[in-house]
Design an enzyme around this catalytic site. Structure first.
Site, PDB file in Angstrom:
ATOM      1  N   GLU A   9       0.835  -1.199   0.000  1.00 27.38           N
ATOM      2  CA  GLU A   9       0.000   0.000   0.000  1.00 27.38           C
ATOM      3  C   GLU A   9       0.876   1.258   0.000  1.00 27.38           C
ATOM      4  OE1 GLU A   9      -3.667   0.443   0.202  1.00 27.38           O
ATOM      5  OE2 GLU A   9      -2.740   2.291  -0.505  1.00 27.38           O
ATOM      6  N   ASP A  48       1.135   4.166  -2.897  1.00 25.23           N
ATOM      7  CA  ASP A  48       0.739   5.543  -2.599  1.00 25.23           C
ATOM      8  C   ASP A  48       1.850   6.542  -2.933  1.00 25.23           C
ATOM      9  OD1 ASP A  48      -1.590   4.421  -1.679  1.00 25.23           O
ATOM     10  OD2 ASP A  48      -1.180   4.746   0.441  1.00 25.23           O
ATOM     11  N   SER A  66      -7.253   2.356  -3.645  1.00 23.56           N
ATOM     12  CA  SER A  66      -5.954   2.753  -3.099  1.00 23.56           C
ATOM     13  C   SER A  66      -5.067   3.375  -4.162  1.00 23.56           C
ATOM     14  CB  SER A  66      -5.206   1.524  -2.589  1.00 23.56           C
ATOM     15  OG  SER A  66      -5.568   1.235  -1.288  1.00 23.56           O
TER      16      SER A  66
END
Ligand SMILES: *[C@@H]1O[C@H](CO)[C@@H](O)[C@H](O)[C@H]1NC(C)=O
Ligand SMILES: *[C@@H]1O[C@H](CO)[C@@H](O)[C@H](O)[C@H]1NC(C)=O
Ligand SMILES: *[C@@H]1O[C@H](CO)[C@@H](O)[C@H](O)[C@H]1NC(C)=O
Ligand SMILES: *[C@@H]1O[C@H](CO)[C@@H](O)[C@H](O)[C@H]1NC(C)=O
Ligand SMILES: *[C@@H]1O[C@H](CO)[C@@H](O)[C@H](O)[C@H]1NC(C)=O
Ligand SMILES: *[C@@H]1O[C@H](CO)[C@@H](O)[C@H](O)[C@H]1NC(C)=O
Ligand SMILES: *[C@@H]1O[C@H](CO)[C@@H](O)[C@H](O)[C@H]1NC(C)=O
Length: 600
Positions: free
Chosen positions: A290, A294, A517
């Site tokens: 994640e 990002d 995400s």
């Protein structure tokens, strides 16, 4: 599904969860849950010496004025548009009444808690204290238990209800940790993550943005053109990270060398701020899927605008078998306290968060309080973005993580009725929720794009026309899905962006990742460019986006009209012309938005 009935019977027969303690003041129940949320089961009594970091949210006396100010500074055409509030102005509007402070202090002292043991937020609206479970049980006339989350094996120390002296109810909004079972989860699709190999030829020129996504694809699809942001305008892009998701610098450098070589040549890299004893391990085998998604997505779009990765510690797991007195506080509240404490110049102008949970796992009072914190950031001129979720109108937690999954689409109010599952914080009316698309020419709604209607928050006026139009033009949904969604609730997402097959460097390997995400940092990257365009022209940043978006910003978006977001055994909603609860207003066109906000 999770044998809750059995559990309830167990409690009724042998283990009442709240046994009244004898106290002087007359206590009445402040908050209660009929049962733990689906998936959670009581495991044992909480050890009396387990330390809780108790957070008491005092009633914010003038929140109505703060909200009014938020609408005014965020609505184009208003005389205060763009005149964001300073830190002290916001604090003045959320500070509790003197009475509230005095009564709560007196109550804590009565329980032998010295005022010197308390720490307070700058606005004094939060009181924090470390307390063993045994003392918290006396204070709140409750019993804490260890609960186990069956699917993940996580443990939390929580209570199914708590009470307060009757005279304090009006002065305290919420006390946590108590009834909050939310497990902040990354909104990343676990079924993706397969390894790929990049051709030796310059990968910066995408072969097909129809199937895999690179920064060049995003710049092309979202019409960034040759726009070059300033590194020094004071604009900052913030990325919130939790759960020991570590953003890897070497991976990101490799990513930039490959896709944005000029950034790598300049030594461009996100910076890191650690909150609540958070960490950011640079061990390659611990790089976070994640976190890397990002930071690489935002860096690829927003270079050279400074990016900050905020890594907040303080999350589960709590291991009851080891009887460790580990803190199981909500990391969320810690992050918010930290960011509210920033001076106006230090605040990021845009903030992306790819974590969330089902709205119903967050108690109403706590959801409202957290949502109000986002209003405070908005009033200070921060655009706050959240992923809309990866389960369509459900939560995608069914077998094989499919959006169609059968799943947990039941209410948690003791009635166990069928329902869609709105996500929080996406359902908060003071944030911008980002759904997902894929393909190009044209983009389609991705089936997992989280969307729907809040059961907690009523529809804010900025979106009433858009949402009313959607429901009027698709009347079948109101009857077909009667009882499954609240047509008068805050509807989301507000916008969307690419969310499938993102090329990411993870632990030195190239992988493909997917989820809202991916769309949330993508959209945030574009908004950061818009803010750069404004700031370098001497204009204020966009701040809270939604009133602007629904009034005029949407003219700068690509409408997505193909696809739907199935879940809970239904086909979900259809993407249509105009706003829809699958892709919102659609995906950003930087060139058009820049012309709308400050023609050049
Ligand atoms: C709720 O209802 C569904 C469908 O009837 C059932 O499968 C599930 O076990 C029930 N859950 C609870 C907590 O009663
Ligand atoms: C994702 O990428 C893989 C590998 O390039 C490709 O086979 C697949 O079709 C892509 N998926 C979509 C939905 O485009
Ligand atoms: C860092 O990335 C480079 C590629 O840029 C790679 O060759 C090297 O092995 C990585 N270093 C570590 C310590 O993983
Ligand atoms: C951080 O860790 C230190 C040392 O373990 C501890 O004393 C301190 O209380 C911790 N701070 C927070 C905010 O948890
Ligand atoms: C890196 O992380 C892996 C997996 O957690 C661990 O096994 C290894 O010992 C770590 N390496 C170092 C040098 O800390
Ligand atoms: C992307 O794929 C779709 C469906 O396969 C196709 O209709 C469209 O033309 C493609 N777009 C581009 C730009 O290749
Ligand atoms: C949604 O779109 C599908 C495919 O175009 C169509 O068959 C269906 O009737 C639409 N549903 C509603 C409720 O409009």
């Amino acid at each position: 599904m999770f044998a809750l009935l059995l559990l309830l019977a167990h409690f009724a027969l042998c283990s009442p969860l709240s046994r009244p303690h004898s106290t002087s003041a007359s206590y009445t129940v402040k908050e209660s849950l009929p049962a733990p949320p689906p998936g959670w089961a009581a495991y044992s009594r909480a050890p009396g010496n387990h330390q809780l970091k108790l957070k008491i949210g005092l009633t914010q006396a003038r929140f109505g004025e703060l909200e009014q100010a938020l609408w005014e500074v965020s609505t184009p055409g208003h005389e205060r548009y763009g005149m964001h509030l300073g830190k002290e102005e916001v604090e003045e509007l959320v500070k509790p009444l003197e009475d509230s402070l005095a009564l709560v202090d007196a109550w804590l002292e009565e329980h032998g808690i010295p005022l010197s043991a308390l720490s307070r937020s700058p606005a004094q609206d939060w009181v924090t204290l470390m307390l063993p479970v045994s003392a918290a049980e006396q204070l709140l006339n409750t019993e804490y238990h260890v609960f186990r989350h069956t699917p993940s094996g996580d443990y939390l120390v929580r209570a199914l209800q708590y009470s307060l002296p009757a005279h304090l109810h009006a002065h305290i909004d919420v006390i946590q940790p108590s009834t909050t079972f939310a497990r902040l989860q990354p909104k990343r699709r676990s079924l993706h993550g397969e390894r790929i190999s990049l051709g030796s030829s310059a990968a910066a020129i995408p072969t097909s943005c129809n199937s895999t996504i690179t920064p060049a694809c995003l710049k092309e699809i979202y019409n960034v053109g040759t726009y070059t942001p300033s590194a020094t305008s004071g604009n900052i892009l913030g990325i919130a990270g939790y759960l020991e998701e570590w953003a890897n610098i070497n991976d990101t450098n490799w990513f930039l060398q490959t896709f944005v070589p000029e950034a790598a040549a300049q030594g461009y890299m996100f910076s890191v701020e650690l909150i609540n004893n958070g960490t950011n391990s640079q061990n390659e085998s611990e790089a976070g899927g994640e976190a890397n998604l990002d930071v690489q997505t935002t860096a690829g779009l927003s270079y050279p605008i400074p990016n900050i990765y905020y890594s907040t510690g303080g999350s589960p797991p709590f291991t009851p078998d080891l009887n460790t007195p580990t803190d199981t506080n909500e990391p969320y509240a810690e992050f918010l306290a930290y960011i509210q404490g920033k001076t106006d110049a230090e605040l990021p102008r845009s903030l992306t968060t790819s974590y969330g949970d089902d709205e119903q796992t967050v108690p109403y009072s706590y959801a409202v309080r957290v949502c109000n914190e986002f209003a405070q950031l908005g009033a200070r001129g921060v655009s706050v973005m959240f992923s809309s979720g990866d389960g369509g109108v459900g939560d995608g937690l069914g077998p094989n993580d499919q959006a169609y999954g059968p799943t947990t689409c039941y209410t948690n109010d003791g009635k166990n009725t069928s329902t869609f599952l709105p996500g929080f914080p996406a359902s908060c009316p003071y944030v911008t929720a980002v759904g997902g698309t894929y393909r190009e020419g044209p983009e389609w709604a991705v089936p997992f794009s989280g969307g729907g209607f809040s059961k907690y928050f009523s529809q804010p006026s900025y979106q009433a026309l858009a949402v009313g139009t959607y429901l009027a033009q698709n009347p079948a949904y109101v009857s077909m899905y009667e009882g499954l969604f609240n047509p008068f609730g805050r509807a989301y997402p507000d916008v969307s962006a690419q969310s499938n097959n993102f090329t990411v460097n993870l632990g030195g390997e190239w992988v493909l990742e997917a989820g809202t995400s991916a769309s949330c940092p993508t959209f945030t990257g574009i908004i950061s460019l818009v803010n750069d365009h404004l700031i370098t022209n001497g204009r204020p940043a966009l701040g809270f986006l939604n009133p602007w978006l629904y009034a005029e910003g949407h003219y700068g978006f690509n409408d997505i009209t193909i696809g739907n977001n199935p879940g809970c055994y239904t086909n979900g909603f259809n993407a249509t012309v105009g706003w829809d609860p699958v892709t919102g207003w659609g995906t950003p066109d930087f060139g058009k938005i820049a012309q709308i906000v400050w023609p050049y």
